[in-house]
Motif scaffolding. Structure first.
Motif, PDB file in Angstrom:
ATOM      1  N   PHE B 147      16.553  69.945 -40.832  1.00 14.52           N
ATOM      2  CA  PHE B 147      16.511  69.240 -39.283  1.00 14.52           C
ATOM      3  C   PHE B 147      14.994  68.848 -39.115  1.00 14.52           C
ATOM      4  CE2 PHE B 147      19.995  72.618 -39.349  1.00 14.52           C
ATOM      5  CZ  PHE B 147      20.952  71.816 -39.264  1.00 14.52           C
ATOM      6  N   LYS B 151      16.592  66.371 -36.288  1.00 19.41           N
ATOM      7  CA  LYS B 151      16.577  66.947 -34.967  1.00 19.41           C
ATOM      8  C   LYS B 151      15.357  67.969 -34.673  1.00 19.41           C
ATOM      9  CE  LYS B 151      21.625  67.263 -34.727  1.00 19.41           C
ATOM     10  NZ  LYS B 151      21.963  66.727 -33.372  1.00 19.41           N
ATOM     11  N   LYS B 153      13.943  69.029 -31.996  1.00 18.03           N
ATOM     12  CA  LYS B 153      13.959  69.962 -31.191  1.00 18.03           C
ATOM     13  C   LYS B 153      14.604  71.137 -31.477  1.00 18.03           C
ATOM     14  CE  LYS B 153      14.465  67.291 -26.814  1.00 18.03           C
ATOM     15  NZ  LYS B 153      15.485  67.128 -25.698  1.00 18.03           N
ATOM     16  N   LEU B 154      15.710  71.119 -32.385  1.00 18.67           N
ATOM     17  CA  LEU B 154      16.273  72.124 -32.952  1.00 18.67           C
ATOM     18  C   LEU B 154      15.406  72.896 -34.217  1.00 18.67           C
ATOM     19  CD1 LEU B 154      19.414  73.349 -32.845  1.00 18.67           C
ATOM     20  CD2 LEU B 154      19.578  71.812 -35.237  1.00 18.67           C
ATOM     21  N   GLY B 158      14.534  76.517 -34.035  1.00 19.82           N
ATOM     22  CA  GLY B 158      15.421  77.318 -34.962  1.00 19.82           C
ATOM     23  C   GLY B 158      14.578  78.074 -36.182  1.00 19.82           C
TER      24      GLY B 158
END
Lengths: 217, 213
Positions: B147, B151, B153-154, B158
């Protein structure tokens, strides 16, 4: 003590395996997968706690690596809100500003509860440990309350997850309550709160799976 | 000693790298990088051990070593994901390669140090358990790198959770291996690995069961 630890591990394992079964399949939902990872973190933290106890014959105190279970769990829950869900339900429009402000009530409550932890009978190391864990709870409690209050968007994805968000907010408060009870040496009560947290987690993953299922109806 | 072992193992693999092409070359290159990380980690742990001389070996190996090793193992995977590719098909095998490379050097060093007191059973158990433990933990952190570009932000939130998982897993293994429940420690990575294998091939297994019934 050992009985509650084992019961807690069984509950955490159930939640994690249920999440794995429902979310890690072909075209699985990322939101559910991240929540499952959070449950995996809690499970590993619980296993760590038990392993520490049986290897050393004493309970872990202060900051120990098992705390990463709760910290990592909250990091994953934050990831599920901030990284996967929040941009879908809050597009930054001005009408939502009141919801954003009211949602700050949850982190404020958590900070106030930490005040009680600070007044408790803990060593400085333990207080710092609780502080680190509390910091990871703050943003999750904010997003959980915000997602409870926000009006539904066109696809109805907020409404079906309201119950789940209520449980996550309860989890944040219970986790902080655990620290408060721990700081005052109320061991039986904090074990009870730990058990309640895991029951809440088990219900949360079931409700999240059911809620997400309704997205496609 | 550890440098001599490193050179002896890496030299033939390095020669192989020039013959291989595509993904195979990347996987072998990252196995070597895994060994280099083990070397760096060895030095890092030695310095920390001297600095934290007041803590016991048990505390050092359950609190300090897992954190240090897991963070170091993540660095080349992050580099690969940012600079070269963040596709799951290549990120997951190279993550495993870093972990396995790490374990190869660690096991070789352990053999060299304890050569008089070990046997074939030790080699089999240690080979599978430690090798898979390092492989599984690197794979866990590597799964978050998918990611990194898609993504962000994830990824930011994460990756901390994934590192926590890897560190705790490593720490549990180190803790149990020094206790009277050693056999649980040996079984832990093997069971986890089998769980992952069953999970990856679950559809083929399901089809096989359906066909038989």
């Amino acid at each position: 003590m050992l009985f509650i630890d084992i019961l807690v591990i069984i509950l955490a394992a159930f939640s994690f395996l249920y999440g794995v079964k429902k979310s890690f399949k072909k075209r699985g939902i990322l939101f559910l997968q991240v929540i499952t990872c959070a449950l995996g973190c809690y499970l590993l933290g619980d296993i760590y706690h038990l392993c520490y106890y049986i290897s050393t014959n004493r309970l872990a105190s202060g900051f120990y690596l098992g705390s990463l279970g709760w910290i990592g769990g909250m990091a994953f829950l934050l990831s599920s809100y901030y990284g996967a869900m929040d941009s879908l339900v809050d597009d930054g429009r001005k009408e939502y500003i009141k919801y954003r402000i009211i949602s700050l009530a949850a982190p404020v409550l958590i900070v106030l509860m930490y005040g009680a932890v600070f007044l408790g009978n803990l060593t400085m190391g333990e207080k710092v440990n609780c502080l680190i864990m509390m910091i990871t709870i703050l943003p999750v409690s904010y997003f959980a309350l915000k997602h409870i209050m926000l009006p539904d968007v066109d696809l109805g994805i907020v409404r079906v997850l309201r119950n789940y968000n209520c449980l996550i907010l309860a989890l944040c408060i219970l986790e902080n309550l655990y620290f408060v009870l721990y700081s005052f040496g109320l061991f039986y009560f904090f074990n009870l709160v730990n058990l309640s947290m895991h029951i809440v987690m088990a219900f949360a993953i079931v409700l999240a799976c059911k809620g997400v299922k309704k997205w496609f109806i | 000693m550890v440098y001599i072992i490193f050179i002896a193992i890496v030299s033939p693999i390095l020669a192989l790298l020039f013959i291989l092409k595509g993904d195979s070359r990347i996987i072998f290159a990252f196995t070597i990088i895994g060994m280099m990380i083990a070397l760096v980690s060895h030095e890092f742990n030695s310095v920390l051990n001297n600095l934290l001389s007041n803590i016991s070996t048990f505390q050092f190996t359950t609190y300090i070593t897992p954190v240090c090793e897991e963070i170091l193992k993540t660095i080349p995977i992050i580099f690969f994901a940012i600079v070269i590719s963040d596709k799951a098909q290549i990120i997951l095998p190279i993550s495993m390669s870093v972990g396995i490379g790490f374990a190869v050097l660690e096991n070789s060093y352990m053999i060299a140090v304890n050569v008089s007191s070990i046997n074939i059973i030790w080699a089999i158990i240690r080979g599978f358990a430690t090798g898979l433990m390092h492989g599984v933990t690197a794979e866990v952190t590597g799964s978050g790198m998918i990611f990194i570009n898609k993504k962000r932000k994830l990824f930011y939130t994460g990756i901390f959770g994934l590192l926590s998982l890897a560190i705790m897993y490593h720490s549990i293994y180190n803790m149990l291996i020094q206790s009277k429940y050693q056999y649980v420690a040996y079984l832990l990575p093997i069971i986890t690995y089998l769980f992952i294998i069953v999970f990856i091939y679950r559809e083929k297994i399901n089809n096989l069961i359906l066909r038989k019934s």
